[in-house]
Write a protein that holds these residues in place. Structure first.
Motif, PDB file in Angstrom:
ATOM      1  N   GLN A   1     -46.894  28.856  28.246  1.00  0.00           N
ATOM      2  CA  GLN A   1     -47.342  30.222  28.214  1.00  0.00           C
ATOM      3  C   GLN A   1     -48.671  30.070  27.876  1.00  0.00           C
ATOM      4  OE1 GLN A   1     -45.455  31.947  25.100  1.00  0.00           O
ATOM      5  NE2 GLN A   1     -44.420  33.900  25.867  1.00  0.00           N
ATOM      6  N   ALA A   2     -49.314  30.179  27.130  1.00  0.00           N
ATOM      7  CA  ALA A   2     -51.105  30.167  26.577  1.00  0.00           C
ATOM      8  C   ALA A   2     -51.404  30.818  27.403  1.00  0.00           C
ATOM      9  CB  ALA A   2     -50.791  28.988  25.378  1.00  0.00           C
ATOM     10  N   ARG A   3     -51.832  29.434  28.666  1.00  0.00           N
ATOM     11  CA  ARG A   3     -52.707  29.769  29.688  1.00  0.00           C
ATOM     12  C   ARG A   3     -52.026  31.586  30.445  1.00  0.00           C
ATOM     13  NH1 ARG A   3     -55.040  25.616  33.211  1.00  0.00           N
ATOM     14  NH2 ARG A   3     -55.299  27.079  34.938  1.00  0.00           N
ATOM     15  N   GLN A   4     -50.889  31.181  30.482  1.00  0.00           N
ATOM     16  CA  GLN A   4     -50.213  32.884  31.270  1.00  0.00           C
ATOM     17  C   GLN A   4     -50.717  33.759  30.518  1.00  0.00           C
ATOM     18  OE1 GLN A   4     -46.578  33.452  31.134  1.00  0.00           O
ATOM     19  NE2 GLN A   4     -46.771  34.412  33.582  1.00  0.00           N
ATOM     20  N   LEU A   5     -50.679  33.800  29.134  1.00  0.00           N
ATOM     21  CA  LEU A   5     -51.322  35.390  28.388  1.00  0.00           C
ATOM     22  C   LEU A   5     -52.510  34.889  28.729  1.00  0.00           C
ATOM     23  CD1 LEU A   5     -49.435  33.915  24.932  1.00  0.00           C
ATOM     24  CD2 LEU A   5     -49.309  36.034  26.550  1.00  0.00           C
ATOM     25  N   VAL A   6     -53.750  33.977  28.936  1.00  0.00           N
ATOM     26  CA  VAL A   6     -54.790  34.050  28.817  1.00  0.00           C
ATOM     27  C   VAL A   6     -55.471  34.892  30.423  1.00  0.00           C
ATOM     28  CG1 VAL A   6     -57.149  32.581  29.213  1.00  0.00           C
ATOM     29  CG2 VAL A   6     -55.112  32.191  27.187  1.00  0.00           C
ATOM     30  N   VAL A   7     -54.621  34.313  31.186  1.00  0.00           N
ATOM     31  CA  VAL A   7     -54.818  34.929  32.842  1.00  0.00           C
ATOM     32  C   VAL A   7     -54.636  35.877  32.349  1.00  0.00           C
ATOM     33  CG1 VAL A   7     -53.723  34.093  34.940  1.00  0.00           C
ATOM     34  CG2 VAL A   7     -54.917  32.292  33.695  1.00  0.00           C
ATOM     35  N   HIS A   8     -52.836  36.540  32.083  1.00  0.00           N
ATOM     36  CA  HIS A   8     -52.792  37.775  32.895  1.00  0.00           C
ATOM     37  C   HIS A   8     -53.906  38.958  31.481  1.00  0.00           C
ATOM     38  CE1 HIS A   8     -49.252  37.387  35.549  1.00  0.00           C
ATOM     39  NE2 HIS A   8     -49.666  35.833  34.905  1.00  0.00           N
ATOM     40  N   GLY A   9     -54.631  38.926  31.000  1.00  0.00           N
ATOM     41  CA  GLY A   9     -55.251  39.076  29.885  1.00  0.00           C
ATOM     42  C   GLY A   9     -55.448  40.048  29.050  1.00  0.00           C
ATOM     43  N   HIS A  10     -53.937  38.695  28.381  1.00  0.00           N
ATOM     44  CA  HIS A  10     -53.763  39.419  27.321  1.00  0.00           C
ATOM     45  C   HIS A  10     -54.353  39.115  25.671  1.00  0.00           C
ATOM     46  CE1 HIS A  10     -50.000  41.108  29.237  1.00  0.00           C
ATOM     47  NE2 HIS A  10     -49.773  39.736  29.681  1.00  0.00           N
ATOM     48  N   ILE A  11     -55.203  38.400  26.058  1.00  0.00           N
ATOM     49  CA  ILE A  11     -56.072  37.449  24.992  1.00  0.00           C
ATOM     50  C   ILE A  11     -57.280  37.794  24.625  1.00  0.00           C
ATOM     51  CG2 ILE A  11     -56.866  35.369  24.103  1.00  0.00           C
ATOM     52  CD1 ILE A  11     -53.850  35.711  23.989  1.00  0.00           C
ATOM     53  N   MET A  12     -58.023  38.590  23.087  1.00  0.00           N
ATOM     54  CA  MET A  12     -59.133  38.860  22.994  1.00  0.00           C
ATOM     55  C   MET A  12     -59.837  37.434  22.577  1.00  0.00           C
ATOM     56  SD  MET A  12     -59.118  42.040  24.266  1.00  0.00           S
ATOM     57  CE  MET A  12     -60.132  42.914  23.410  1.00  0.00           C
ATOM     58  N   VAL A  13     -61.193  37.804  22.542  1.00  0.00           N
ATOM     59  CA  VAL A  13     -62.211  36.928  21.778  1.00  0.00           C
ATOM     60  C   VAL A  13     -62.705  37.546  21.135  1.00  0.00           C
ATOM     61  CG1 VAL A  13     -63.564  35.406  21.197  1.00  0.00           C
ATOM     62  CG2 VAL A  13     -61.403  34.945  23.373  1.00  0.00           C
ATOM     63  N   GLY A  14     -62.884  38.224  20.229  1.00  0.00           N
ATOM     64  CA  GLY A  14     -63.362  39.512  19.727  1.00  0.00           C
ATOM     65  C   GLY A  14     -63.214  40.413  19.974  1.00  0.00           C
TER      66      GLY A  14
ATOM     67  N   SER B   1     -65.550  28.534  20.550  1.00  0.00           N
ATOM     68  CA  SER B   1     -66.326  28.156  19.525  1.00  0.00           C
ATOM     69  C   SER B   1     -66.021  27.976  17.843  1.00  0.00           C
ATOM     70  CB  SER B   1     -68.685  28.856  19.253  1.00  0.00           C
ATOM     71  OG  SER B   1     -67.945  30.069  19.373  1.00  0.00           O
ATOM     72  N   ILE B   2     -66.562  27.399  17.088  1.00  0.00           N
ATOM     73  CA  ILE B   2     -65.839  27.411  15.808  1.00  0.00           C
ATOM     74  C   ILE B   2     -65.732  29.448  15.314  1.00  0.00           C
ATOM     75  CG2 ILE B   2     -66.005  27.096  13.305  1.00  0.00           C
ATOM     76  CD1 ILE B   2     -65.624  24.728  15.342  1.00  0.00           C
ATOM     77  N   GLU B   3     -66.758  30.248  15.906  1.00  0.00           N
ATOM     78  CA  GLU B   3     -66.650  31.286  15.030  1.00  0.00           C
ATOM     79  C   GLU B   3     -65.668  32.006  16.385  1.00  0.00           C
ATOM     80  OE1 GLU B   3     -70.877  32.818  15.746  1.00  0.00           O
ATOM     81  OE2 GLU B   3     -72.198  31.320  14.326  1.00  0.00           O
ATOM     82  N   GLU B   4     -65.363  32.275  16.975  1.00  0.00           N
ATOM     83  CA  GLU B   4     -64.822  32.275  18.012  1.00  0.00           C
ATOM     84  C   GLU B   4     -63.266  32.806  18.208  1.00  0.00           C
ATOM     85  OE1 GLU B   4     -67.572  33.338  21.898  1.00  0.00           O
ATOM     86  OE2 GLU B   4     -66.946  31.732  21.715  1.00  0.00           O
ATOM     87  N   GLU B   5     -63.492  30.837  17.194  1.00  0.00           N
ATOM     88  CA  GLU B   5     -61.790  30.881  17.442  1.00  0.00           C
ATOM     89  C   GLU B   5     -61.249  31.557  16.362  1.00  0.00           C
ATOM     90  OE1 GLU B   5     -59.468  27.090  15.500  1.00  0.00           O
ATOM     91  OE2 GLU B   5     -61.320  27.177  15.645  1.00  0.00           O
ATOM     92  N   ALA B   6     -61.794  32.190  15.085  1.00  0.00           N
ATOM     93  CA  ALA B   6     -61.276  33.184  14.269  1.00  0.00           C
ATOM     94  C   ALA B   6     -61.403  34.551  14.745  1.00  0.00           C
ATOM     95  CB  ALA B   6     -62.078  33.373  13.290  1.00  0.00           C
ATOM     96  N   LYS B   7     -61.680  34.480  15.853  1.00  0.00           N
ATOM     97  CA  LYS B   7     -61.320  35.687  16.374  1.00  0.00           C
ATOM     98  C   LYS B   7     -60.506  36.447  17.621  1.00  0.00           C
ATOM     99  CE  LYS B   7     -66.411  36.925  15.360  1.00  0.00           C
ATOM    100  NZ  LYS B   7     -67.536  37.100  16.095  1.00  0.00           N
ATOM    101  N   VAL B   8     -59.862  35.085  17.956  1.00  0.00           N
ATOM    102  CA  VAL B   8     -59.127  35.162  18.875  1.00  0.00           C
ATOM    103  C   VAL B   8     -57.667  35.449  18.751  1.00  0.00           C
ATOM    104  CG1 VAL B   8     -57.615  33.245  20.652  1.00  0.00           C
ATOM    105  CG2 VAL B   8     -59.668  32.736  20.192  1.00  0.00           C
ATOM    106  N   ASP B   9     -57.034  36.842  19.645  1.00  0.00           N
ATOM    107  CA  ASP B   9     -56.001  37.321  19.080  1.00  0.00           C
ATOM    108  C   ASP B   9     -55.301  37.898  20.339  1.00  0.00           C
ATOM    109  OD1 ASP B   9     -53.853  38.090  17.374  1.00  0.00           O
ATOM    110  OD2 ASP B   9     -55.171  39.852  16.288  1.00  0.00           O
ATOM    111  N   LEU B  10     -54.457  38.580  20.116  1.00  0.00           N
ATOM    112  CA  LEU B  10     -53.628  39.374  21.272  1.00  0.00           C
ATOM    113  C   LEU B  10     -54.357  40.336  21.289  1.00  0.00           C
ATOM    114  CD1 LEU B  10     -50.170  38.674  20.472  1.00  0.00           C
ATOM    115  CD2 LEU B  10     -51.192  37.309  22.229  1.00  0.00           C
TER     116      LEU B  10
END
Length: 182
Positions: free
Chosen positions: A120-133, A145-154
């Motif tokens: 499901q995580a893969r599907q969310l990413v592929v369908h554009g539901h995940i933002m990095v920053g 990266s470690i910095e980007e990990e905190a910025k990963v959100d829906l």
């Protein structure tokens, strides 16, 4: 020289294609990390192989340039979260495929509780539901990266909410008593 319209293959296939132990390990990785195919395992192994090859080359080299390149490589891998602070080139040789697979965006999304399963995580990413920053990333294999990990959100317009996952406990069926029927 290759065809300019066709992209180069980004992985190398196994030398022994029917090695049972390798095939079982690949199947386990595919199931555990929610990968689409063995090709993704091979791509990740190629990335890891390149890191190791460069580390071995830098260990054998001498001079200021080799020291500079070694330090740059270690800093890059520390930013990716693959190495700890104070690591050396020997630690690069100790990396394994799980270290790299844990840093994929797909794995980060699952670990943060934004998806119920790795698939499901893969599907969310592929369908554009995940933002990095402030960027929408649609590549599940993106190394976070470690910095980007905190910025990963829906994504704000995603029709999902953060999932509260319970610890998986094995379901045991209740015992059925066999007795006299009336």
């Amino acid at each position: 020289m290759g065809d300019p319209k066709r992209p180069r293959k980004q992985y190398s296939t196994p030398i022994r294609p029917w090695d049972r132990a390798r095939m079982e390990k690949e199947s386990h990785l595919i199931n555990h990390y929610g990968l689409r195919s063995k090709k993704e395992v091979w791509k990740t192994e190629t990335i890891l192989r390149d890191f190791r090859r460069k580390a071995r080359r830098l260990m054998a080299a001498s001079g200021d340039q080799a020291v500079k390149e070694a330090q740059q490589m270690i800093v890059k891998l520390q930013k990716l979260g693959l190495l700890e602070e104070g690591s050396t080139l020997v630690d690069v040789l100790n990396l394994d495929i799980e270290n790299v697979l844990d840093r994929r965006l797909q794995s980060i999304v699952y670990d943060k509780g934004l998806a119920r399963t790795p698939k499901q995580a893969r599907q969310l990413v592929v369908h554009g539901h995940i933002m990095v920053g402030d960027r929408c990333v649609t590549i599940p294999s993106y190394l976070t990266s470690i910095e980007e990990e905190a910025k990963v959100d829906l994504h704000p317009s995603a029709p999902f909410e953060k999932i509260e996952r319970e610890e998986e406990t094995p379901i045991t069926p209740e015992p059925v008593e066999v007795g006299e029927e009336e």
